[in-house]
Enzyme design. Structure first.
Site, PDB file in Angstrom:
ATOM      1  N   ASP A 162       0.832  -1.195   0.000  1.00  0.00           N
ATOM      2  CA  ASP A 162       0.000   0.000   0.000  1.00  0.00           C
ATOM      3  C   ASP A 162       0.872   1.251   0.000  1.00  0.00           C
ATOM      4  O   ASP A 162       2.026   1.204  -0.437  1.00  0.00           O
ATOM      5  CB  ASP A 162      -0.935  -0.025   1.216  1.00  0.00           C
ATOM      6  CG  ASP A 162      -2.308   0.525   0.910  1.00  0.00           C
ATOM      7  OD1 ASP A 162      -2.396   1.741   0.629  1.00  0.00           O
ATOM      8  OD2 ASP A 162      -3.289  -0.231   0.945  1.00  0.00           O
ATOM      9  N   HIS A 211      -3.722   5.754   3.392  1.00  0.00           N
ATOM     10  CA  HIS A 211      -4.501   4.583   3.027  1.00  0.00           C
ATOM     11  C   HIS A 211      -3.929   3.300   3.629  1.00  0.00           C
ATOM     12  O   HIS A 211      -4.658   2.463   4.173  1.00  0.00           O
ATOM     13  CB  HIS A 211      -4.567   4.483   1.506  1.00  0.00           C
ATOM     14  CG  HIS A 211      -5.491   3.442   0.980  1.00  0.00           C
ATOM     15  ND1 HIS A 211      -5.080   2.163   0.684  1.00  0.00           N
ATOM     16  CD2 HIS A 211      -6.809   3.483   0.707  1.00  0.00           C
ATOM     17  CE1 HIS A 211      -6.108   1.469   0.237  1.00  0.00           C
ATOM     18  NE2 HIS A 211      -7.174   2.244   0.245  1.00  0.00           N
ATOM     19  N   SER A 469     -11.436  -1.462  -0.389  1.00  0.00           N
ATOM     20  CA  SER A 469     -10.136  -1.415   0.290  1.00  0.00           C
ATOM     21  C   SER A 469     -10.260  -1.701   1.765  1.00  0.00           C
ATOM     22  O   SER A 469      -9.330  -2.195   2.387  1.00  0.00           O
ATOM     23  CB  SER A 469      -9.503  -0.035   0.149  1.00  0.00           C
ATOM     24  OG  SER A 469      -8.907   0.107  -1.079  1.00  0.00           O
TER      25      SER A 469
END
Length: 567
Positions: A162, A211, A469
């Protein structure tokens, strides 16, 4: 899926033209006439043969990944890409070139951030950490019960492929594996903004995108009486930074991270993204130029090889199904690609020759998103061809007609970096940061952002997001619990479990969920038009919305393993 995550994200200015990779010369390097390319060899071509072909075309190999036949190449020849693509030993050469700017907030994950302040009802039952009462997803997958049997084994490693992981968060720090964590994605100033360090390679343990930290918290935030806890609160979290700070994911960093995961013996890797710049990579889409067709063939080959390599080395691969509200077995015309380098244009997608990668790649467990009611999120992709399981990913508009409709609590709460909260605006129309320079949360987002501090002044921050996600790390956490529970000591002192067995057990213990009635789901009450209509095909055991069911951590650790069982 990443900060810009979905084909429906607002189009930003052109960013890395005609490139499949983000591993280039740092933006701070001195000017040079040489350019950098990603080159992928044809099937069955030996690495030395590919290198010879690259040299013959006028290139110099500066980095190589022999396991997947991918090379980073420097060349000052204006015709290098054409010469390399024409070479029989090579598939294509794609130039790495930055000409854009940082994208905006993702429209799905950050949808209506100032919506109804009501929250989902707090869940009753034993909780370990103060914010766990807000984690309806933890209860839906019964992770709160599973940890009484198996909280996770420290020897089990979960790679977070990520934007990075903020290891300073007090819920991440206890489980962060410094020795295995790596950064494969140097900052690119035209995409990510100014580099934070002279090398443009951010230190391990940082996340300037946010994220990855959110994903990591859902997988394995520590159950330490502070903040919140993850699905597998005792496993080790490994940062595999393959995404840019801005949320783009390019071929080189992603492939290198997957190869590293295989070489190192990572047990589970979570992938909540698609590889830019193409939402779908096609072998020969007539809408694309010959150069773009060659580039996409290179991406397809390299990704499939990397996923297969990691799987064969013992890595269980988990991926987000995507936020484009479409059936991946019957894809719509792609109007978002390329998402940088040139204006996007309509691309009819042939399901037999186009792939959304990595989720449609080999050995990837594809995960759809559901809301607190168990309803498929309006944005979530689906389809019997690609789906494996469903998991809590948030659905802001769940619960129409109830006080919780369009409330923050319908999303997923997890860890988030302070630095990013101090940089991200409250909304697209309110530029003020969510958290000020002193670490204080703006009152306007008090139902969205949370702060927890220890007696010594150490603080952690948390925020709500939604998307596939957020669903994928729930499934990755359950996979890590399966390895923890049923893994075995391997040669040379290692510990692990065959990915095929992990996958079978994950499917077999998922909570079956029948298609809704009517099967054609419309989201008119939620304010969505006909493009969100979704038909659920299949039966109770397996269908296009839920796959084999919603992942169930408790059943996964309580049900005896059947080595040769089928889902």
């Amino acid at each position: 899926m990443s900060k810009r995550f979905t084909a429906g994200a607002v189009k930003t200015a052109a960013v890395l033209a005609l490139t499949a990779s983000g591993l280039g010369v740092p933006a701070s390097a001195a000017p040079t006439s040489a350019r950098t390319f990603t080159v992928v060899a044809e099937d069955g071509v030996a690495a030395d043969t590919a290198v010879a072909a690259i040299r013959a075309a006028g290139g110099t190999v500066v980095a190589r990944s022999d396991e997947v036949g991918m090379f980073q190449v420097s060349s000052d020849r204006a015709d290098f890409a054409a010469r390399a693509t024409a070479a029989p030993a090579l598939i294509a050469a794609a130039e790495q070139k930055a000409i854009g700017r940082k994208p905006k907030l993702d429209r799905v994950e950050q949808e209506q951030v100032l919506a109804n302040a009501a929250g989902a009802a707090a869940k009753k039952g034993a909780k370990l950490d103060p914010l766990d009462e807000k984690l309806w997803g933890l209860e839906m997958v019964r992770a709160d019960r599973a940890r009484k049997i198996e909280p996770g084994d420290r020897r089990v490693t979960v790679g977070v492929l990520d934007t990075g992981v903020d290891a300073s968060n007090p819920d991440i720090a206890p489980n962060f594996n410094w020795s295995l964590s790596r950064n494969f994605a140097p900052d690119l100033t035209d995409v990510d903004g100014p580099c934070e360090v002279p090398s443009c390679l951010d230190p391990v343990g940082t996340d300037d995108g946010g994220h990855g930290t959110h994903v990591a918290g859902t997988i394995g935030a520590a159950a330490n009486g502070f903040g919140l806890s993850g699905v597998a609160p005792n496993v080790s979290l490994v940062e595999l930074k393959g995404g840019q700070d801005s949320g783009y994911f390019f071929l080189d960093p992603v492939v290198n991270a997957l190869v590293y995961a295989g070489r190192t013996g990572i047990d589970v890797v979570n992938m909540s993204f698609y590889v830019d710049p193409w939402l779908y990579n096609c072998t020969a889409n007539p809408a694309d130029s010959p150069e773009d067709q060659a580039e996409q063939r290179a991406i397809i080959k390299a990704m499939k090889r990397a996923l297969t390599f990691a799987h064969n080395k013992g890595v269980t691969l988990v991926g987000a199904l995507g936020n484009n509200n479409e059936d991946l077995g019957a894809p719509r015309t792609d109007t978002s690609s390329p998402d940088y380098g040139a204006d996007p244009y309509p691309r009819p997608i042939d399901n037999n020759s186009c792939w959304d990668l990595p989720t449609e790649g080999p050995h990837v467990i594809g995960v759809s998103s559901v809301g607190p009611s168990g309803k498929k999120a309006d944005f979530s992709n689906y389809g019997t061809e690609q789906i494996s399981v469903a998991a809590p990913g948030g659905f802001a508009r769940d619960g129409f007609g109830t006080p919780t409709y369009n409330s923050p609590g319908n999303r997923i709460l997890s860890t988030y970096p302070l630095k990013v909260l101090q940089e991200e605006p409250i909304s697209a129309t309110i530029p003020d940061p969510r958290v000020d320079a002193n670490g204080n949360i703006d009152p306007r987002v008090a139902t969205l952002v949370f702060k927890q501090c220890k007696a010594n002044g150490e603080c952690g921050y948390y925020t709500y997001l939604q998307g596939t996600s957020m669903a994928s790390p729930h499934a990755a956490g359950v996979a890590a619990l399966i390895v923890s529970r049923y893994g075995k000591t391997e040669r040379r002192g290692g510990f692990g479990m065959a990915p095929d067995l992990v996958e079978q057990h994950l499917y077999r213990t998922a909570a079956e969920h029948a298609c809704p009635e009517p099967r054609l789901q419309q989201y008119r009450n939620e304010g969505r038009d006909e493009t969100y209509d979704a038909y659920c095909a299949g039966g109770v055991n397996f269908n296009g919305f839920y796959g084999y069911g919603i992942v169930d951590a408790y059943a996964a650790v309580k049900t005896p393993l059947k080595p040769n069982a089928q889902p």
